[in-house]
Enzyme design. Structure first.
Site: not given
Lengths: 371, 393
Positions: B112, B115, B147, B230, B363
């Site tokens: 994936q 990010s 990953s 996810e 957060e």
């Protein structure tokens, strides 16, 4: 107990949901409390000589039959289980209702259920119908385990017991004595002196026995243990209701209250604290349901009750303390009900054993012994 | 409608035609896919039969009892859990037929490419560019925390196709061939010493327009399908009592009385209770889902487990005293799977630090709970109507 046995898993997972019948019961109790247990009235009543709401108790016990939930039908009760009683306690906790449900319909009733005989059956049906209020004469702070017994001389009870919850309105007292038996004593035969209590809605009293004759009901040890264990386990549901109310009210208030030209609830520092509280309350709901289910099924009960009580008290106190802080100045006033919840939450954190006492019990139960 | 009995019959036919004892793993998996027994809730022709999702357990149980090989779902988790549902929802017929079968059999591993170094919690701020050149797109940029990138044949990729639009609008979703020239995968070594993730550098990578998923500029909506799937997988495991990280600590406590102190005892009992309550909360969530009454508890499970894993593993290092000062090994490894319990306490302590960062930081998750569960006002948005190219970076 071998060190390995706690590792085994109970055969069936507990049922952690609410059934449709339980939700209907909740709705009925909540409606009643909305109409008859307004916070302002609870506050006003708390300052009088009669802090308990006898009219509300009569409606709950007599009108709705809730005092007899745990009592089998042949003794005039509803033959329900701890799961239903837990739902009632959630709602009573949400309203900090000043009624002796936990003390009479749960703790005293459970003590009687552990005994046998005609006298006992008669008392059970009186408690179940709400015609009489019972109180176990053991200090509210006592955890399941050791308890105090009163002196017995020539068959008569002597001495003084303090910190007995709801004794002030009890008709009958269940008293453990030195002979190892549980005795029934009429409230009229003893001197009951109200104490000034931290929790205004579940007041404590001192009971003086001056050569009083009791009626022997059965062995005190198993009866008191059973009563305190059910009390501790179901107290978690009261604490859940209490914590849920403080969180809900605080969220509502922070959406309305503005400072710095914004709703206060939009500030991330506060949002994170409320989200954290929500997490804790979600955990408490699972723990309280697990304890109620374990009491009902009599499976894995000691561990489930100890887990629930070790978890519940800090969460309920935290929720009430956060509610007070986040209400700002108004949270410190007598007119806002949050103080009733804080006082109940803090008193509950000692009732039927502190979180620490339940963790110690757990250490033995799951084989994590102290050094 | 396909019911349990029908599925048992079809499973029996599959086993009769392809006896596990004499059939190769890949042949069996392909036959299972073609029989519609791979994921029964998928459409016919795409590995499923359009049956209820819950009936998958019927097929799995029958096949497990017959000793049939499985497709090692943990190894291909990103493909199964994220790429597949996104392909199913947003892919063309051709894309679904091309990709779903080798994805499910494990012949093609997926990763994936979402990010980036500058776009983690704020994923929509991503800066990897895709520029159209006729029938292909030319992609340049850097991805991170990927990953399986070193094992993957394909990747789901989001890239910016219009920097003049606000950040959520100018994104497009692609399927990227990891063997293409210009794709460079470098191991990203972590604090544990091993490299579970990768950095992926994309330099002039050419992706045919037929490997675009969804419309140009609609990539954020497509990505939300991926991200929602996810979240579904988080907190889904069923744990027995002491089944999580508390297990190894409790065992050490029982077996090594010489390590016990009163301070550690208090902390251990507190965490044992919290771990048991988290387990019960997860169990309650599963019971709600099974009863068709999904509750909001799922939003909090990852938060709870992240904090608990960190506190428990930290306690475990202390409990081991002098041994806690040592590690089994710092050597660089590239594990195919993350194994939390196979390594030592120091590994668990360090790896658990990622639990409150990966898959959404604690957060950000607290904000989600506050806004979506409690209904508190949203954070002020200063980036909503600003072109991506004008955002602070």
């Amino acid at each position: 107990m071998s060190a390995l046995s706690p590792m085994s898993i109970t055969s069936a997972e507990p049922d952690l949901l609410y059934s449709e019948e339980e939700e209907a019961l909740r709705a009925a109790v909540r409606d009643l409390l909305t109409d008859h247990c307004a916070p302002a009235d609870v506050i006003a009543r708390a300052e009088t000589d009669a802090p308990h709401d006898r009219a509300l108790w009569k409606t709950l016990a007599d009108g709705m039959g809730l005092a007899g939930l745990l009592v089998p039908e042949e003794h005039g009760g509803q033959g329900a289980t701890h799961r239903e009683a837990a739902v009632v306690l959630e709602e009573l906790g949400r309203a900090v209702a000043p009624v002796p449900y936990l003390t009479s319909a749960v703790v005293a009733t459970e003590a009687l259920l552990a005994c046998a005989g005609d006298d006992c059956a008669g008392l059970l049906s009186r408690l179940a119908s709400g015609r009489a209020i019972g109180a176990l004469a053991v200090g509210l702070h006592t955890a399941p385990g050791a308890f105090r017994a009163v002196r017995l001389e020539s068959g008569l009870l002597h001495g003084e017991l303090t910190g007995i919850a709801d004794a002030a309105i009890a008709d009958v007292l269940l008293v453990p004595a030195e002979d190892g038996a549980l005795h029934a004593v009429d409230a009229d035969d003893v001197t009951i002196t109200p104490q000034v209590s931290l929790d205004l809605t579940r007041p404590l009293a001192t009971i003086s026995f001056d050569a009083v004759r009791g009626r022997r009901l059965g062995d005190a040890g198993p009866a008191v243990h059973r009563a305190l264990r059910a009390g501790a386990g179901l107290l978690a549901s009261e604490q859940l209701g209490l914590a849920d109310w403080t969180l809900t009210e605080t969220v509502r208030y922070l959406k309305e209250r503005t400072q710095f030209n914004r709703p206060v609830g939009g500030f991330q520092a506060l949002k994170h604290r409320l989200a954290q509280l929500w997490l804790e309350v979600a955990g408490l709901r699972a723990a309280a349901r697990s304890a109620a289910d374990a009491l009902a099924r009599e499976e894995d009960t000691d561990v489930a009750v100890a887990v629930a009580q070790a978890y519940a008290a800090p969460v309920a106190v935290h929720a009430a303390e956060e509610a007070l802080q986040l209400h700002g100045g108004i949270g410190m006033t007598w007119e806002h009900p949050v103080h009733l919840y804080l006082k109940r939450a803090k008193a509950d954190s000692i009732a039927y054993g502190t979180a620490g006492a339940h963790r110690e019990a757990l250490a033995r139960l799951v084989g994590l012994e102290a050094p | 409608m396909t019911d349990a009995e029908e599925l048992r019959r079809r499973t029996g036919e599959l086993l009769a035609a392809h006896p596990p004892a004499t059939t190769g793993t890949l042949d069996f998996l392909r036959a299972r896919f073609d029989a519609g027994l791979a994921w029964v809730h998928y459409p016919r022709g795409l590995g499923g039969l359009g049956a209820a999702r819950s009936l998958q357990t019927v097929v799995d149980a029958e096949l497990a009892a017959a000793g049939a090989p499985d497709n090692d779902p943990r190894r291909i988790g990103i493909g199964l859990g994220m790429a597949a549902p996104t392909l199913l929802r947003h892919g063309t017929e051709e894309q679904k037929r091309r990709f779903l079968r080798p994805l499910w059999t494990g012949e093609e591993v997926w990763c994936q490419l979402f990010s980036e170094p500058g776009a983690g919690s704020d994923l929509a701020a991503l800066g990897t560019r895709a520029v159209r050149d006729g029938d292909t797109w030319v992609v340049g940029g850097q991805k991170v925390w990927t990953s399986s990138a070193h094992l993957a044949r394909w990747a789901i990729l989001i890239a910016r196709t219009d920097p003049d639009l606000p950040k959520h609008q100018g994104i497009t979703y692609f399927l990227c061939d990891m063997t293409d020239p210009g794709v460079e995968v470098r191991p990203l070594r972590q604090i544990t010493g091993e490299a579970e993730f990768n950095e992926v550098f994309l330099t002039g990578v050419r992706i045919p327009d037929s490997h675009r998923l969804g419309d140009v500029g609609d990539g954020w909506r497509v990505a939300r399908t991926t991200l929602m799937n996810e979240r579904v997988s988080i907190g889904g495991m069923r744990l027995p009592r002491e089944g999580g990280m508390i297990g190894p600590v409790a065992r050490t406590w029982r077996e090594r009385p010489e390590l016990r102190t009163h301070d550690l005892h208090q902390r251990l009992l507190k965490l044992w209770v919290e771990a048991e309550v988290a387990r019960l909360t997860g169990e309650r969530l599963r019971q709600q889902l099974a009863a068709g009454q999904p509750g909001p508890e799922g939003s909090g499970m990852k938060l709870a487990f992240a904090r608990l894993n960190q506190e428990i593993s930290g306690l475990e290092v202390e409990l081991r005293g002098g041994e806690g000062l040592l590690r089994d090994d710092w050597s660089m490894r590239r594990p195919e799977l993350v194994d939390f319990t196979g390594r030592d306490a120091g590994y668990r302590y360090l790896r658990a630090k990622g639990n409150s960062i990966e898959g959404g930081t604690s957060e950000v998750l607290l904000n989600i709970v506050a806004e979506r569960v409690l209904g508190l006002p949203a954070e002020p948005r200063t980036d909503k109507d600003v072109a991506w190219k004008d955002l602070a970076r």
